[in-house]
Design a protein around this motif. Sequence first.
Motif, short mmCIF file in Angstrom:
data_model
loop_
_atom_site.label_atom_id
_atom_site.label_comp_id
_atom_site.label_asym_id
_atom_site.label_seq_id
_atom_site.Cartn_x
_atom_site.Cartn_y
_atom_site.Cartn_z
N LYS A 192 0.84 -1.21 0.00
CA LYS A 192 0.00 0.00 0.00
C LYS A 192 0.87 1.26 0.00
CE LYS A 192 -4.10 -1.97 2.19
NZ LYS A 192 -5.06 -1.53 1.14
N MET A 193 1.98 1.23 0.74
CA MET A 193 2.89 2.36 0.77
C MET A 193 3.55 2.54 -0.61
SD MET A 193 2.53 3.41 3.87
CE MET A 193 0.83 2.82 3.69
N TYR A 194 3.95 1.44 -1.21
CA TYR A 194 4.60 1.49 -2.52
C TYR A 194 3.65 2.08 -3.56
CZ TYR A 194 7.45 -0.05 -6.49
OH TYR A 194 8.22 -0.08 -7.63
N ASP A 195 2.40 1.69 -3.51
CA ASP A 195 1.41 2.21 -4.45
C ASP A 195 1.12 3.69 -4.20
OD1 ASP A 195 1.20 -0.30 -5.59
OD2 ASP A 195 -0.65 -0.83 -4.52
N ALA A 196 1.18 4.11 -2.95
CA ALA A 196 0.81 5.49 -2.60
C ALA A 196 1.88 6.50 -2.95
CB ALA A 196 0.49 5.57 -1.10
N ILE A 197 3.12 6.04 -3.08
CA ILE A 197 4.24 6.96 -3.27
C ILE A 197 4.52 7.16 -4.76
CG2 ILE A 197 6.21 5.37 -3.34
CD1 ILE A 197 7.47 7.15 -1.12
N LYS A 198 5.02 8.34 -5.11
CA LYS A 198 5.39 8.65 -6.48
C LYS A 198 6.74 8.01 -6.82
CE LYS A 198 3.05 13.16 -6.45
NZ LYS A 198 3.22 14.63 -6.63
N GLU A 199 7.03 7.91 -8.11
CA GLU A 199 8.34 7.42 -8.53
C GLU A 199 9.44 8.30 -7.95
OE1 GLU A 199 8.71 6.96 -12.71
OE2 GLU A 199 7.39 5.21 -12.80
N ASN A 200 10.50 7.68 -7.50
CA ASN A 200 11.64 8.34 -6.86
C ASN A 200 11.30 8.94 -5.50
OD1 ASN A 200 13.65 7.84 -8.91
ND2 ASN A 200 12.57 9.35 -10.17
N GLY A 201 10.11 8.67 -5.01
CA GLY A 201 9.77 9.08 -3.66
C GLY A 201 10.39 8.14 -2.64
N ALA A 202 10.37 8.56 -1.37
CA ALA A 202 11.04 7.78 -0.33
C ALA A 202 10.14 7.59 0.88
CB ALA A 202 12.34 8.47 0.10
N LEU A 203 10.33 6.47 1.53
CA LEU A 203 9.69 6.17 2.81
C LEU A 203 10.79 6.05 3.85
CD1 LEU A 203 7.01 3.43 3.56
CD2 LEU A 203 9.15 3.52 4.88
N VAL A 204 10.62 6.74 4.98
CA VAL A 204 11.60 6.64 6.06
C VAL A 204 10.92 6.16 7.33
CG1 VAL A 204 13.35 8.29 5.27
CG2 VAL A 204 11.32 9.15 6.43
N THR A 205 11.65 5.36 8.09
CA THR A 205 11.13 4.84 9.34
C THR A 205 12.27 4.60 10.31
OG1 THR A 205 9.81 3.08 10.36
CG2 THR A 205 11.24 2.44 8.55
N TYR A 206 11.94 4.64 11.59
CA TYR A 206 12.92 4.38 12.64
C TYR A 206 13.30 2.91 12.72
CZ TYR A 206 8.85 2.59 15.11
OH TYR A 206 7.73 1.86 15.43
N ALA A 207 12.48 2.04 12.13
CA ALA A 207 12.68 0.60 12.26
C ALA A 207 13.85 0.12 11.40
CB ALA A 207 11.41 -0.15 11.85
N ALA A 208 14.45 -1.00 11.79
CA ALA A 208 15.57 -1.56 11.02
C ALA A 208 15.58 -3.08 11.05
CB ALA A 208 16.89 -1.01 11.55
N LYS A 209 14.49 -3.71 11.52
CA LYS A 209 14.47 -5.17 11.59
C LYS A 209 14.62 -5.79 10.21
CE LYS A 209 11.71 -7.48 14.12
NZ LYS A 209 10.50 -8.09 14.75
N GLY A 210 15.29 -6.94 10.15
CA GLY A 210 15.47 -7.62 8.90
C GLY A 210 14.16 -7.98 8.23
N SER A 211 13.16 -8.37 9.02
CA SER A 211 11.86 -8.74 8.45
C SER A 211 11.17 -7.54 7.81
CB SER A 211 10.96 -9.34 9.54
OG SER A 211 10.76 -8.40 10.60
N VAL A 212 11.37 -6.36 8.39
CA VAL A 212 10.79 -5.14 7.82
C VAL A 212 11.49 -4.81 6.50
CG1 VAL A 212 10.49 -2.66 8.17
CG2 VAL A 212 10.09 -4.24 10.07
N ARG A 213 12.81 -4.86 6.50
CA ARG A 213 13.57 -4.58 5.28
C ARG A 213 13.18 -5.54 4.15
NH1 ARG A 213 18.02 -7.09 3.84
NH2 ARG A 213 18.41 -7.80 5.99
N ARG A 214 13.04 -6.83 4.49
CA ARG A 214 12.69 -7.81 3.47
C ARG A 214 11.27 -7.60 2.94
NH1 ARG A 214 15.81 -10.89 7.08
NH2 ARG A 214 13.96 -11.62 8.21
#
Length: 242
Positions: A192-214
């Motif tokens: 849903k985040m990928y669809d909502a964002i424009k090309e070359n847009g970015a999502l930032v988050t405080y999280a860094a878990k491997g499962s989140v990254r994957r």
Amino acid sequence: MEREIVITADGSSTIHLPEWDEQYHSKHGAIQEAYHVFIKHGLYHFCNRINCPHDVSSSAVDKSPKTLNQTISILEIGFGTGLNAFITLLESEKLGVHIDYVGIEGFPVLMDEIVQLNYPTQLKAESNEALFKTMHELPWEEKHPVSQTFSLTKQNRFFSEIADKALYNLIYFDAFGARVQPELWTETIFKKMYDAIKENGALVTYAAKGSVRRAMQAVGFKVEKLPGPPGKREMLRATKRP
């Protein structure tokens, strides 16, 4: 659920949920975390790419008249206390850009809690304290011009209900952690985040878990690890490639 106002390590306040042993912001510093994750690695990063009118490294607010030729659209996942939105409002004045800000929140914070938060004082933005209060008093589901450089739309909905398509340059992903709400950190949500964002847009988050990254990578994001805010070794930034 019981909620209480607590002071974090940098002197700024947040809301603590004893039942979950979870806070709305980092106990190591609410304001420090907001600036590091969402402003430095989100808003400033994007401004450097589009050449905002004013230097992002400047801490001085330029009061001279501006022609706002650039608009940055931001979606916040977890409007919460309004801290990220308030700081972004302050930064929009410095950067000389207009911010079109949408904040999603399933469980709005109550006004009697908002008035106990010390953000305007800690940010040395007492002159804008009324704006901080106004942001929370504005009706939901409507777009409001809060200042000359900042408009706000608050949406009272669950993150799973988001269906926007290519609307945002930036996403501030500030949901409660995966330890207490793992369903918010899945491929389903990040699609849903990928669809909502424009090309070359970015999502930032405080999280860094491997499962989140994957999960981010699985839906198409290019993901990079960045140094985290105080108390965290790393954070993530995901970019939607063309």
